[in-house]
Motif scaffolding. Structure first.
Motif, PDB file in Angstrom:
ATOM      1  N   GLY A   3       0.725  -1.234   0.096  1.00 27.39           N
ATOM      2  CA  GLY A   3      -0.247   0.089   0.131  1.00 27.39           C
ATOM      3  C   GLY A   3       0.802   1.316   0.012  1.00 27.39           C
ATOM      4  O   GLY A   3       0.500   2.305   0.207  1.00 27.39           O
ATOM      5  N   ASP A   4       2.264   0.974   0.078  1.00 28.80           N
ATOM      6  CA  ASP A   4       2.854   2.295  -0.075  1.00 28.80           C
ATOM      7  C   ASP A   4       3.217   2.608  -1.638  1.00 28.80           C
ATOM      8  O   ASP A   4       4.247   2.230  -2.353  1.00 28.80           O
ATOM      9  CB  ASP A   4       4.245   1.980   0.758  1.00 28.80           C
ATOM     10  CG  ASP A   4       5.350   3.148   0.293  1.00 28.80           C
ATOM     11  OD1 ASP A   4       4.893   4.122   0.035  1.00 28.80           O
ATOM     12  OD2 ASP A   4       6.727   2.931   0.700  1.00 28.80           O
ATOM     13  N   PHE A   5       2.335   3.437  -2.266  1.00 30.06           N
ATOM     14  CA  PHE A   5       2.576   3.451  -3.827  1.00 30.06           C
ATOM     15  C   PHE A   5       3.159   4.749  -4.036  1.00 30.06           C
ATOM     16  O   PHE A   5       2.839   5.540  -3.532  1.00 30.06           O
ATOM     17  CB  PHE A   5       0.959   3.532  -4.243  1.00 30.06           C
ATOM     18  CG  PHE A   5       0.251   2.234  -4.435  1.00 30.06           C
ATOM     19  CD1 PHE A   5       0.490   1.191  -5.471  1.00 30.06           C
ATOM     20  CD2 PHE A   5      -0.707   1.873  -3.176  1.00 30.06           C
ATOM     21  CE1 PHE A   5      -0.111  -0.053  -5.140  1.00 30.06           C
ATOM     22  CE2 PHE A   5      -1.065   0.692  -3.281  1.00 30.06           C
ATOM     23  CZ  PHE A   5      -0.954  -0.221  -4.358  1.00 30.06           C
ATOM     24  N   HIS A   6       3.854   4.639  -5.153  1.00 25.21           N
ATOM     25  CA  HIS A   6       4.697   5.904  -5.632  1.00 25.21           C
ATOM     26  C   HIS A   6       4.715   5.583  -7.222  1.00 25.21           C
ATOM     27  O   HIS A   6       5.047   4.410  -7.611  1.00 25.21           O
ATOM     28  CB  HIS A   6       5.972   6.257  -4.924  1.00 25.21           C
ATOM     29  CG  HIS A   6       7.047   5.255  -5.083  1.00 25.21           C
ATOM     30  ND1 HIS A   6       7.031   4.060  -4.250  1.00 25.21           N
ATOM     31  CD2 HIS A   6       8.020   5.135  -5.686  1.00 25.21           C
ATOM     32  CE1 HIS A   6       7.984   3.231  -4.469  1.00 25.21           C
ATOM     33  NE2 HIS A   6       8.531   3.888  -5.525  1.00 25.21           N
ATOM     34  N   ALA A   7       5.031   6.703  -7.933  1.00 26.18           N
ATOM     35  CA  ALA A   7       5.045   6.698  -9.268  1.00 26.18           C
ATOM     36  C   ALA A   7       6.244   7.876  -9.788  1.00 26.18           C
ATOM     37  O   ALA A   7       6.394   8.422  -9.391  1.00 26.18           O
ATOM     38  CB  ALA A   7       3.726   6.919  -9.931  1.00 26.18           C
ATOM     39  N   GLY A  19       5.945  -0.091  -2.612  1.00 28.05           N
ATOM     40  CA  GLY A  19       6.832  -0.389  -2.000  1.00 28.05           C
ATOM     41  C   GLY A  19       8.145  -0.390  -3.216  1.00 28.05           C
ATOM     42  O   GLY A  19       8.323   0.504  -3.910  1.00 28.05           O
ATOM     43  N   ARG A  20       9.034  -1.674  -3.234  1.00 24.30           N
ATOM     44  CA  ARG A  20       9.890  -1.786  -3.995  1.00 24.30           C
ATOM     45  C   ARG A  20       9.285  -2.553  -5.249  1.00 24.30           C
ATOM     46  O   ARG A  20       9.944  -2.735  -6.332  1.00 24.30           O
ATOM     47  CB  ARG A  20      11.096  -2.511  -3.563  1.00 24.30           C
ATOM     48  CG  ARG A  20      11.510  -1.468  -2.333  1.00 24.30           C
ATOM     49  CD  ARG A  20      12.915  -2.283  -1.844  1.00 24.30           C
ATOM     50  NE  ARG A  20      13.511  -1.675  -0.815  1.00 24.30           N
ATOM     51  CZ  ARG A  20      14.515  -2.092  -0.296  1.00 24.30           C
ATOM     52  NH1 ARG A  20      15.283  -3.193  -0.509  1.00 24.30           N
ATOM     53  NH2 ARG A  20      15.189  -1.352   0.702  1.00 24.30           N
ATOM     54  N   GLU A  21       8.355  -3.077  -5.354  1.00 25.55           N
ATOM     55  CA  GLU A  21       7.778  -3.901  -6.344  1.00 25.55           C
ATOM     56  C   GLU A  21       6.927  -2.947  -7.567  1.00 25.55           C
ATOM     57  O   GLU A  21       6.069  -2.008  -7.146  1.00 25.55           O
ATOM     58  CB  GLU A  21       6.726  -4.855  -5.762  1.00 25.55           C
ATOM     59  CG  GLU A  21       6.802  -5.745  -4.815  1.00 25.55           C
ATOM     60  CD  GLU A  21       8.109  -6.669  -5.422  1.00 25.55           C
ATOM     61  OE1 GLU A  21       7.887  -7.193  -6.656  1.00 25.55           O
ATOM     62  OE2 GLU A  21       8.859  -7.249  -4.663  1.00 25.55           O
ATOM     63  N   GLN A  46      -5.129   5.753  -3.064  1.00 28.39           N
ATOM     64  CA  GLN A  46      -3.511   5.716  -2.691  1.00 28.39           C
ATOM     65  C   GLN A  46      -2.898   5.644  -4.218  1.00 28.39           C
ATOM     66  O   GLN A  46      -1.869   6.504  -4.571  1.00 28.39           O
ATOM     67  CB  GLN A  46      -3.284   4.670  -1.924  1.00 28.39           C
ATOM     68  CG  GLN A  46      -3.500   4.535  -0.551  1.00 28.39           C
ATOM     69  CD  GLN A  46      -3.459   3.057   0.114  1.00 28.39           C
ATOM     70  OE1 GLN A  46      -3.092   2.341  -0.378  1.00 28.39           O
ATOM     71  NE2 GLN A  46      -3.959   3.253   1.330  1.00 28.39           N
ATOM     72  N   VAL A  47      -3.566   4.716  -5.045  1.00 28.49           N
ATOM     73  CA  VAL A  47      -2.978   4.632  -6.539  1.00 28.49           C
ATOM     74  C   VAL A  47      -3.092   6.100  -7.112  1.00 28.49           C
ATOM     75  O   VAL A  47      -2.090   6.818  -7.806  1.00 28.49           O
ATOM     76  CB  VAL A  47      -3.637   3.610  -7.201  1.00 28.49           C
ATOM     77  CG1 VAL A  47      -3.016   3.642  -8.736  1.00 28.49           C
ATOM     78  CG2 VAL A  47      -3.175   2.247  -6.477  1.00 28.49           C
ATOM     79  N   VAL A  48      -4.137   6.798  -7.056  1.00 28.55           N
ATOM     80  CA  VAL A  48      -4.541   8.128  -7.812  1.00 28.55           C
ATOM     81  C   VAL A  48      -3.463   8.887  -7.103  1.00 28.55           C
ATOM     82  O   VAL A  48      -3.089   9.729  -8.065  1.00 28.55           O
ATOM     83  CB  VAL A  48      -6.225   8.260  -7.741  1.00 28.55           C
ATOM     84  CG1 VAL A  48      -6.107   9.677  -8.152  1.00 28.55           C
ATOM     85  CG2 VAL A  48      -6.964   7.197  -8.624  1.00 28.55           C
TER      86      VAL A  48
END
Length: 207
Positions: A3-7, A19-21, A46-48
């Motif tokens: 649940g630790d999303f970043h783009a 996360g790292r995936e 979270q994704v948005v």
């Protein structure tokens, strides 16, 4: 799934990480429809949030994303004049009328729509008006956030038919649908990528 999303965007390619995936990778130059299925609304948010932090990403919310305190005309004026060149001679009003017609709004409705506040429109009209704004100011990546949630099949099919106008006008700009997991999700024609976060696996798209 953490649940630790970043783009990130690098070399015209957007990558979404949990996360790292790496969960999703999209080229920003090849267009097409893509779908990311999430298990719940909290994950979708979270994704948005992660995606909209990237420059060039535009998010179309299920309510159209218009400012409720302004009329439809004021919303468009703000969006279309923003960052325009002082000598820009583009006929925005004519372009807006064309975009709204592409979204399936009847000509007689266009005469009154500009004076309305978004909160007074029905959901499909609010979405269509927000989508028309994206047609006129297309982002590098258009993210459509949970547009099908709560819609009847006929409404979902109508929304997909309207969305086709974006690909016609912007064939090399991708559209990413963020959808909640449901057995009633409508089919996306010519869907190039399906990532299902409920299964944590990318599968060939047969949607």
């Amino acid at each position: 799934m953490s649940g630790d999303f970043h783009a990130t965007i690098d070399a015209r390619r957007l990558s979404l990480f949990d996360g790292r995936e790496l969960r999703l990778a999209l080229s920003l130059d090849e267009g097409g429809r893509h779908r990311l299925v999430v298990p719940e609304a909290a994950t979708a948010r979270q994704v948005v949030m992660a995606l909209e932090r990237c420059a060039g990403v535009g998010v179309l919310a299920e309510d159209g994303g218009l400012l409720g305190a302004m009329t439809v005309a004021e919303n468009f004026s703000l969006a279309l004049r923003y960052d325009s060149e002082p000598g820009d001679s583009r006929d925005w009003e004519r372009d807006l009328e064309t975009a709204l017609q592409l979204c399936g709004l009847p000509a007689e409705r266009l005469n009154t729509l500009g004076r309305e506040q978004p909160m007074n429109l029905d959901r499909m009209e609010r979405w269509a008006v927000g989508f028309a704004r994206c047609l006129l100011r297309p982002p590098e990546l258009l993210v459509i956030d949970r547009a099908f949630a709560g819609l009847a099949r006929r409404q979902a099919d109508a929304l997909i038919a309207v969305e086709a106008a974006f690909h016609q006008r912007n064939p090399f700009r991708p559209v990413l649908f963020i959808d909640l997991d449901s057995h009633e999700l409508p089919t996306l024609p010519d869907c190039r990528t399906l990532v299902d976060l409920t299964e944590l696996a990318e599968t060939p798209c047969h949607c």
